[in-house]
Design a protein around this motif. Structure first.
Motif, PDB file in Angstrom:
ATOM      1  N   GLN A  90       0.833  -1.206   0.000  1.00 42.09           N
ATOM      2  CA  GLN A  90       0.000   0.000   0.000  1.00 42.09           C
ATOM      3  C   GLN A  90       0.868   1.255   0.000  1.00 42.09           C
ATOM      4  O   GLN A  90       0.591   2.215  -0.724  1.00 42.09           O
ATOM      5  CB  GLN A  90      -0.934   0.002   1.204  1.00 42.09           C
ATOM      6  CG  GLN A  90      -1.845   1.207   1.243  1.00 42.09           C
ATOM      7  CD  GLN A  90      -2.707   1.267   2.499  1.00 42.09           C
ATOM      8  OE1 GLN A  90      -2.490   0.532   3.456  1.00 42.09           O
ATOM      9  NE2 GLN A  90      -3.676   2.160   2.501  1.00 42.09           N
ATOM     10  N   LEU A  91       1.942   1.239   0.789  1.00 48.40           N
ATOM     11  CA  LEU A  91       2.826   2.398   0.863  1.00 48.40           C
ATOM     12  C   LEU A  91       3.565   2.613  -0.461  1.00 48.40           C
ATOM     13  O   LEU A  91       3.674   3.742  -0.942  1.00 48.40           O
ATOM     14  CB  LEU A  91       3.816   2.228   2.018  1.00 48.40           C
ATOM     15  CG  LEU A  91       4.772   3.375   2.259  1.00 48.40           C
ATOM     16  CD1 LEU A  91       4.014   4.683   2.490  1.00 48.40           C
ATOM     17  CD2 LEU A  91       5.655   3.063   3.451  1.00 48.40           C
ATOM     18  N   ALA A  92       4.078   1.535  -1.057  1.00 58.13           N
ATOM     19  CA  ALA A  92       4.786   1.651  -2.337  1.00 58.13           C
ATOM     20  C   ALA A  92       3.845   2.177  -3.420  1.00 58.13           C
ATOM     21  O   ALA A  92       4.233   3.014  -4.243  1.00 58.13           O
ATOM     22  CB  ALA A  92       5.364   0.304  -2.739  1.00 58.13           C
ATOM     23  N   LYS A  93       2.608   1.706  -3.421  1.00 61.35           N
ATOM     24  CA  LYS A  93       1.623   2.184  -4.402  1.00 61.35           C
ATOM     25  C   LYS A  93       1.301   3.662  -4.171  1.00 61.35           C
ATOM     26  O   LYS A  93       1.203   4.436  -5.115  1.00 61.35           O
ATOM     27  CB  LYS A  93       0.357   1.334  -4.305  1.00 61.35           C
ATOM     28  CG  LYS A  93      -0.694   1.703  -5.308  1.00 61.35           C
ATOM     29  CD  LYS A  93      -1.915   0.811  -5.151  1.00 61.35           C
ATOM     30  CE  LYS A  93      -3.032   1.252  -6.111  1.00 61.35           C
ATOM     31  NZ  LYS A  93      -4.253   0.488  -5.919  1.00 61.35           N
ATOM     32  N   PHE A  94       1.138   4.044  -2.907  1.00 62.61           N
ATOM     33  CA  PHE A  94       0.812   5.434  -2.577  1.00 62.61           C
ATOM     34  C   PHE A  94       1.944   6.373  -2.997  1.00 62.61           C
ATOM     35  O   PHE A  94       1.697   7.443  -3.543  1.00 62.61           O
ATOM     36  CB  PHE A  94       0.527   5.571  -1.078  1.00 62.61           C
ATOM     37  CG  PHE A  94       0.115   6.945  -0.669  1.00 62.61           C
ATOM     38  CD1 PHE A  94      -1.180   7.386  -0.876  1.00 62.61           C
ATOM     39  CD2 PHE A  94       1.025   7.822  -0.085  1.00 62.61           C
ATOM     40  CE1 PHE A  94      -1.584   8.664  -0.499  1.00 62.61           C
ATOM     41  CE2 PHE A  94       0.645   9.090   0.286  1.00 62.61           C
ATOM     42  CZ  PHE A  94      -0.667   9.518   0.083  1.00 62.61           C
ATOM     43  N   LEU A  95       3.197   5.976  -2.728  1.00 63.44           N
ATOM     44  CA  LEU A  95       4.339   6.821  -3.054  1.00 63.44           C
ATOM     45  C   LEU A  95       4.791   6.660  -4.515  1.00 63.44           C
ATOM     46  O   LEU A  95       5.662   7.388  -4.968  1.00 63.44           O
ATOM     47  CB  LEU A  95       5.520   6.521  -2.126  1.00 63.44           C
ATOM     48  CG  LEU A  95       5.317   6.857  -0.643  1.00 63.44           C
ATOM     49  CD1 LEU A  95       6.513   6.411   0.175  1.00 63.44           C
ATOM     50  CD2 LEU A  95       5.056   8.337  -0.458  1.00 63.44           C
ATOM     51  N   GLN A  96       4.236   5.667  -5.203  1.00 60.72           N
ATOM     52  CA  GLN A  96       4.572   5.368  -6.595  1.00 60.72           C
ATOM     53  C   GLN A  96       6.067   5.070  -6.763  1.00 60.72           C
ATOM     54  O   GLN A  96       6.741   5.641  -7.601  1.00 60.72           O
ATOM     55  CB  GLN A  96       4.127   6.513  -7.508  1.00 60.72           C
ATOM     56  CG  GLN A  96       2.630   6.744  -7.461  1.00 60.72           C
ATOM     57  CD  GLN A  96       2.205   8.000  -8.179  1.00 60.72           C
ATOM     58  OE1 GLN A  96       3.033   8.810  -8.606  1.00 60.72           O
ATOM     59  NE2 GLN A  96       0.904   8.173  -8.316  1.00 60.72           N
ATOM     60  N   VAL A  97       6.547   4.155  -5.896  1.00 59.99           N
ATOM     61  CA  VAL A  97       7.934   3.706  -5.943  1.00 59.99           C
ATOM     62  C   VAL A  97       7.932   2.178  -5.932  1.00 59.99           C
ATOM     63  O   VAL A  97       6.956   1.554  -5.549  1.00 59.99           O
ATOM     64  CB  VAL A  97       8.763   4.252  -4.755  1.00 59.99           C
ATOM     65  CG1 VAL A  97       8.897   5.762  -4.822  1.00 59.99           C
ATOM     66  CG2 VAL A  97       8.191   3.811  -3.426  1.00 59.99           C
ATOM     67  N   PRO A  98       9.040   1.560  -6.377  1.00 60.52           N
ATOM     68  CA  PRO A  98       9.085   0.092  -6.370  1.00 60.52           C
ATOM     69  C   PRO A  98       9.145  -0.495  -4.957  1.00 60.52           C
ATOM     70  O   PRO A  98       9.543   0.169  -4.009  1.00 60.52           O
ATOM     71  CB  PRO A  98      10.353  -0.250  -7.147  1.00 60.52           C
ATOM     72  CG  PRO A  98      11.062   1.028  -7.386  1.00 60.52           C
ATOM     73  CD  PRO A  98      10.200   2.157  -6.988  1.00 60.52           C
ATOM     74  N   LEU A  99       8.760  -1.770  -4.861  1.00 61.74           N
ATOM     75  CA  LEU A  99       8.786  -2.523  -3.606  1.00 61.74           C
ATOM     76  C   LEU A  99       9.901  -3.537  -3.709  1.00 61.74           C
ATOM     77  O   LEU A  99       9.935  -4.336  -4.669  1.00 61.74           O
ATOM     78  CB  LEU A  99       7.432  -3.191  -3.390  1.00 61.74           C
ATOM     79  CG  LEU A  99       7.233  -4.034  -2.138  1.00 61.74           C
ATOM     80  CD1 LEU A  99       7.420  -3.164  -0.897  1.00 61.74           C
ATOM     81  CD2 LEU A  99       5.855  -4.652  -2.140  1.00 61.74           C
ATOM     82  N   GLU A 100      10.826  -3.558  -2.753  1.00 62.80           N
ATOM     83  CA  GLU A 100      11.961  -4.486  -2.766  1.00 62.80           C
ATOM     84  C   GLU A 100      11.807  -5.510  -1.645  1.00 62.80           C
ATOM     85  O   GLU A 100      11.238  -5.227  -0.604  1.00 62.80           O
ATOM     86  CB  GLU A 100      13.272  -3.737  -2.513  1.00 62.80           C
ATOM     87  CG  GLU A 100      13.680  -2.793  -3.569  1.00 62.80           C
ATOM     88  CD  GLU A 100      15.000  -2.113  -3.223  1.00 62.80           C
ATOM     89  OE1 GLU A 100      15.653  -2.508  -2.236  1.00 62.80           O
ATOM     90  OE2 GLU A 100      15.370  -1.191  -3.937  1.00 62.80           O
ATOM     91  N   GLY A 101      12.364  -6.692  -1.869  1.00 63.04           N
ATOM     92  CA  GLY A 101      12.495  -7.674  -0.803  1.00 63.04           C
ATOM     93  C   GLY A 101      11.397  -8.705  -0.713  1.00 63.04           C
ATOM     94  O   GLY A 101      11.431  -9.558   0.156  1.00 63.04           O
ATOM     95  N   LEU A 102      10.405  -8.685  -1.591  1.00 60.47           N
ATOM     96  CA  LEU A 102       9.351  -9.710  -1.543  1.00 60.47           C
ATOM     97  C   LEU A 102       9.485 -10.659  -2.704  1.00 60.47           C
ATOM     98  O   LEU A 102       9.974 -10.414  -3.726  1.00 60.47           O
ATOM     99  CB  LEU A 102       7.955  -9.075  -1.563  1.00 60.47           C
ATOM    100  CG  LEU A 102       7.538  -8.409  -0.267  1.00 60.47           C
ATOM    101  CD1 LEU A 102       6.139  -7.817  -0.400  1.00 60.47           C
ATOM    102  CD2 LEU A 102       7.544  -9.376   0.887  1.00 60.47           C
TER     103      LEU A 102
END
Length: 187
Positions: free
Chosen positions: A175-187
């Motif tokens: 949710q945070l990555a989508k809100f900030l429009q940045v990639p998500l690492e580590g999953l």
């Protein structure tokens, strides 16, 4: 528990619970009662007067039992006081705020009293490189979300203590990555 609130579509705020957790209240009560009990036992053995209602420590020899119990009582009472003060001051409590209108991320935490009691970190959203999820299982598990900045700094966003459930961690990070429009690492 933390509460994550989406205010409109431009502001996301997440409250972080610090030291005001149920487990801390439990341990503060237990340690305080134990410390005061040991301290009263040490004093009772010195004065030869029973100051407790659950036992009769006035029959103990002051040297060495009474003085040892008094020493442990002082340590327990001081540690109990420390626990109560951290609860009252809400050490580690605060919030994470992501404001797209202002274009900034603000992380706020309460610290110990003094000139640096308020711990604040603010940075522009464009300096955020990604949201990083750190999961380490084993004897000492670690599950945390980090704000990874373009200058290679990693700012922790989750509370200290009990690890979050994997589903909660994944949902909050996504949710945070989508809100900030940045990639998500580590999953």
């Amino acid at each position: 528990m933390t509460t994550q609130t989406l205010i409109g579509d431009r502001l996301l705020r997440k409250e972080i619970i610090g030291s005001r957790r149920l487990s801390n209240y439990f341990w503060a009560v237990i340690v305080s009662m134990g410390g005061i009990g040991f301290l009263l036992s040490g004093i009772s053995s010195y004065l030869k007067v029973n100051l407790l209602f659950v036992a009769d420590p006035s029959q103990l020899n002051f040297l060495p039992q009474g003085i040892a119990m008094g020493f442990y009582g002082v340590l327990g009472t001081v540690y109990g006081l420390f626990l109560w003060l951290t609860i009252i001051w809400d050490i580690g409590g605060g919030y994470n705020e992501y404001n797209q209108e202002k274009g900034q991320v603000m992380i706020f935490r309460w610290g110990f009293p003094g000139k640096n009691r308020k711990v604040e970190f603010t940075c522009p959203i464009e300096n955020v490189q990604s949201i990083k999820v750190d999961i380490k299982e084993g004897l000492n598990p670690r599950r945390a979300i980090y704000l990874r900045l373009k200058d290679s700094r990693q700012i922790p966003l989750t509370r200290v203590g009990q690890p979050l459930a994997l589903s909660t961690l994944e949902n909050e990070a996504a949710q945070l990555a989508k809100f900030l429009q940045v990639p998500l690492e580590g999953l």
